[in-house]
Design an enzyme around this catalytic site. Structure first.
Site, short mmCIF file in Angstrom:
data_model
loop_
_atom_site.label_atom_id
_atom_site.label_comp_id
_atom_site.label_asym_id
_atom_site.label_seq_id
_atom_site.Cartn_x
_atom_site.Cartn_y
_atom_site.Cartn_z
N CYS A 1 0.84 -1.21 0.00
CA CYS A 1 0.00 0.00 0.00
C CYS A 1 0.88 1.26 0.00
O CYS A 1 1.53 1.55 -0.98
CB CYS A 1 -1.00 -0.02 1.15
N HIS B 1 -3.78 -4.87 0.48
CA HIS B 1 -3.25 -5.29 1.79
C HIS B 1 -3.30 -6.81 1.95
O HIS B 1 -4.19 -7.33 2.63
CB HIS B 1 -4.05 -4.62 2.92
N GLU C 1 -1.64 -8.74 3.78
CA GLU C 1 -1.49 -9.20 5.17
C GLU C 1 -2.84 -9.30 5.89
O GLU C 1 -2.97 -10.05 6.85
CB GLU C 1 -0.50 -8.29 5.93
#
Ligand SMILES: [Mn+2]
Length: 243
Positions: free
Chosen positions: A116, A218, A220
């Site tokens: 990001c 994102h 994660e």
């Protein structure tokens, strides 16, 4: 080097709004980064913000790979633009910290994975520019700031088949979450655009000869339940242990 590679995650500062210490500054990263690295077989180290070059040098000597995490808007003065009305909150000290981290990782010839804001700061470091807000990009009509549920995939990303990203994910069309209002405008020299959304927002770039890859979404926040997204961390940890 240890048997498990050490993955530094660039930290941020959060101001505690409540509790015993209102207004107190805490060094942190979102725990999803930590868990994604652990699942991939790496050892996560949170790197607190500092502008001390000696300390940053020690960080980059210690770690085997660097994840540049998400967060604040990048300061547009860094690419020679005045701030526009739609710019969000900036944190110039963090920009400077991450520029120094990148510089030292390049010297160490160690891999970098931008997520990001991490993608955006890499692009600016290497001489590219950003849209300060996606309303400034013509024909951008996909919602890139989904507001809700971090672990929900909301928009499509199309991956270039010749890319390293495609080799890692083994998918041409993926669904991602999206929490950004800035995006790459002019891609920096040396970077290749390897993924786009359907409204042509740059969603991933890579610099193969330097082991740098970056994504605008994102992973994660998805990787706990989405096996495709965990592959990004598995790959990054594996290349971090190769030196
Ligand atoms: Mn997006």
């Amino acid at each position: 080097m240890s048997s498990k590679p050490i993955i530094g995650i660039s930290g941020s500062i959060i101001v505690d709004g409540s509790g015993n210490f209102p207004g107190y500054k805490r060094a942190y990263v979102n725990n999803d980064y930590v868990e994604s690295v652990i699942r991939a077989g790496g050892v996560p180290y949170i790197l607190p913000i500092t502008e001390d070059p000696e300390i940053i040098k020690e960080y980059t000597k210690t770690i085997d790979g660097l994840i540049l995490s998400g967060g604040h808007d990048v300061n547009p003065l860094l690419w020679g633009e005045e701030p526009k009305k739609e710019l969000g909150e900036i944190f110039p000290k963090r920009d400077n910290f991450e520029f120094l981290l990148i510089e030292n990782m390049l010297e160490e010839e160690k891999p970098i994975f931008g997520i990001c804001r991490g993608e955006q700061i890499l692009n600016v470091y290497f001489g590219g520019t950003l849209y300060q807000d996606l309303s400034h990009k013509k024909d951008c009509d996909v919602r890139h700031n989904q507001k809700t549920t971090p672990s929900l995939e909301t928009h499509t990303v199309i991956i270039e088949k010749s890319s390293q990203l495609y080799k890692v994910l083994e998918e041409e069309n993926i669904l991602v979450n999206s929490f950004h209002h800035m995006a790459i405008k002019d891609v920096a020299p040396g970077f290749e655009i390897v993924a786009l959304s359907k409204d042509c927002v740059v969603e991933a770039v890579e610099m193969k000869d330097r082991n740098i890859m970056a994504v605008q979404w994102h992973p994660e926040m998805l990787s706990k339940t989405n096996k495709i997204m965990q592959k990004l961390f598995n790959y990054f940890v594996s290349i971090s242990s190769e030196e």
